[in-house]
Design a protein around this motif. Structure first.
Motif, PDB file in Angstrom:
ATOM      1  N   GLY A  33      33.872  41.506  36.612  1.00 30.86           N
ATOM      2  CA  GLY A  33      34.243  40.838  37.768  1.00 30.86           C
ATOM      3  C   GLY A  33      34.971  41.821  38.827  1.00 30.86           C
ATOM      4  O   GLY A  33      34.730  41.959  39.818  1.00 30.86           O
ATOM      5  N   GLU A  34      35.883  42.808  38.283  1.00 33.01           N
ATOM      6  CA  GLU A  34      36.583  43.317  39.147  1.00 33.01           C
ATOM      7  C   GLU A  34      35.789  44.777  39.466  1.00 33.01           C
ATOM      8  O   GLU A  34      35.960  44.960  40.641  1.00 33.01           O
ATOM      9  N   GLU A  35      35.208  45.187  38.498  1.00 38.27           N
ATOM     10  CA  GLU A  35      34.289  46.200  39.270  1.00 38.27           C
ATOM     11  C   GLU A  35      33.124  45.913  40.043  1.00 38.27           C
ATOM     12  O   GLU A  35      33.009  46.599  41.131  1.00 38.27           O
ATOM     13  N   ALA A  40      31.249  45.698  45.734  1.00 36.77           N
ATOM     14  CA  ALA A  40      30.738  44.591  46.733  1.00 36.77           C
ATOM     15  C   ALA A  40      31.610  44.928  47.772  1.00 36.77           C
ATOM     16  O   ALA A  40      31.092  44.809  49.166  1.00 36.77           O
ATOM     17  N   LYS A  41      32.905  45.244  47.830  1.00 24.84           N
ATOM     18  CA  LYS A  41      33.715  45.469  48.983  1.00 24.84           C
ATOM     19  C   LYS A  41      33.537  46.743  49.598  1.00 24.84           C
ATOM     20  O   LYS A  41      33.989  47.015  50.837  1.00 24.84           O
ATOM     21  N   MET A  53      29.408  33.725  35.126  1.00 25.34           N
ATOM     22  CA  MET A  53      30.477  33.672  34.057  1.00 25.34           C
ATOM     23  C   MET A  53      30.630  35.223  33.717  1.00 25.34           C
ATOM     24  O   MET A  53      29.690  35.886  33.102  1.00 25.34           O
ATOM     25  N   LEU A  54      31.597  36.023  34.329  1.00 27.79           N
ATOM     26  CA  LEU A  54      32.024  37.220  33.978  1.00 27.79           C
ATOM     27  C   LEU A  54      33.453  37.389  33.397  1.00 27.79           C
ATOM     28  O   LEU A  54      34.251  36.547  33.616  1.00 27.79           O
ATOM     29  N   PRO A  55      33.378  38.608  32.627  1.00 20.89           N
ATOM     30  CA  PRO A  55      34.910  38.853  32.281  1.00 20.89           C
ATOM     31  C   PRO A  55      35.750  39.357  33.499  1.00 20.89           C
ATOM     32  O   PRO A  55      35.464  39.736  34.799  1.00 20.89           O
TER      33      PRO A  55
END
Length: 224
Positions: A33-35, A40-41, A53-55
């Motif tokens: 999710g962080e990556e 995306a930003k 459902m992501l880490p």
């Protein structure tokens, strides 16, 4: 067009990336999710295929963060959950569409094309209409009154990015990351060289003023 795939299942992610690349999309990928949120930003993608459902940060949180920051990119959520409530929650979070696993790749491609068609009727059957310009993603060239401009691949990708975001300012870094990639070690000043080449090809049709320089910020395609 550039698509970001955020999926922690390695096999599904690689299969999705391969299929999309085979359809001539430019594809970036992330497994957490962080990556995914970081990529995306950057504001360089036309669509995000996003697993819920992501880490780390889950897909719904990513959607909310992007929408709260004013990001209007099309988002297609992927999930193993198939209840009406789950679908409603996904769409109400700000996503544009919802696809339940397992899914056929043909359906994924159809959903993606449908989302692109929703972009204000700008994209029709692999063509982008922008004023007197028509961009054809299949041949990677632009046309004025059916006459080809004879663009290189990089020139086309820059013009396509500008056309998909017409009347909006794109920074030099956004254009560079979109066309050359986030990990390229080439100087971003190369963007100015390609913008110059594009203007030279447009000037014969009196369209060089389409690409405007916003001093100290970047460039904008202005057709009105």
């Amino acid at each position: 067009m550039r698509i970001l795939v955020v999926e922690d299942d390695h096999i599904l992610r690689e299969a999705t990336v391969s299929i999309l690349a085979g359809e001539d999309y430019l594809v970036d990928q992330a497994s957490t999710g962080e990556e995914g949120l970081y990529l995306a930003k950057q504001g360089i993608h036309d669509l995000i295929v996003l697993d819920i459902m992501l880490p780390g940060i889950n897909g719904l949180e990513i959607v909310k963060i992007l929408r709260n920051n004013g990001c209007a990119v099309s988002i297609l959520l992927l999930t193993a959950k198939d209840s009406v409530d789950d679908r409603v929650i996904g769409l109400e979070s700000g996503a544009d569409d919802y696809l339940v696993k397992p899914f056929a790749m043909r359906e994924l491609l159809a959903r993606i094309k449908a989302l692109f068609r929703r972009k204000g009727n700008l994209i029709i059957e692999d063509q982008i209409n922008c004023g007197n310009l028509t961009l054809d993603s299949k041949v990677k060239d632009a046309f004025v009154n059916e006459e080809p401009l004879g663009l290189t691949n990089k020139e086309y990708e820059i013009l396509e990015f500008l056309a998909l975001n017409k009347e909006q300012i794109l920074t030099r870094d956004q254009i560079f990351d979109r066309v050359w990639g986030l990990e390229s070690d080439i100087s971003s000043s190369i963007v100015d060289i390609y913008i110059h080449h594009l203007r030279k090809k447009l000037i014969a049709y009196g369209l060089d003023i389409f690409i405007q320089t916003v001093r100290g910020v970047g460039f904008m395609l202005k057709v009105s």
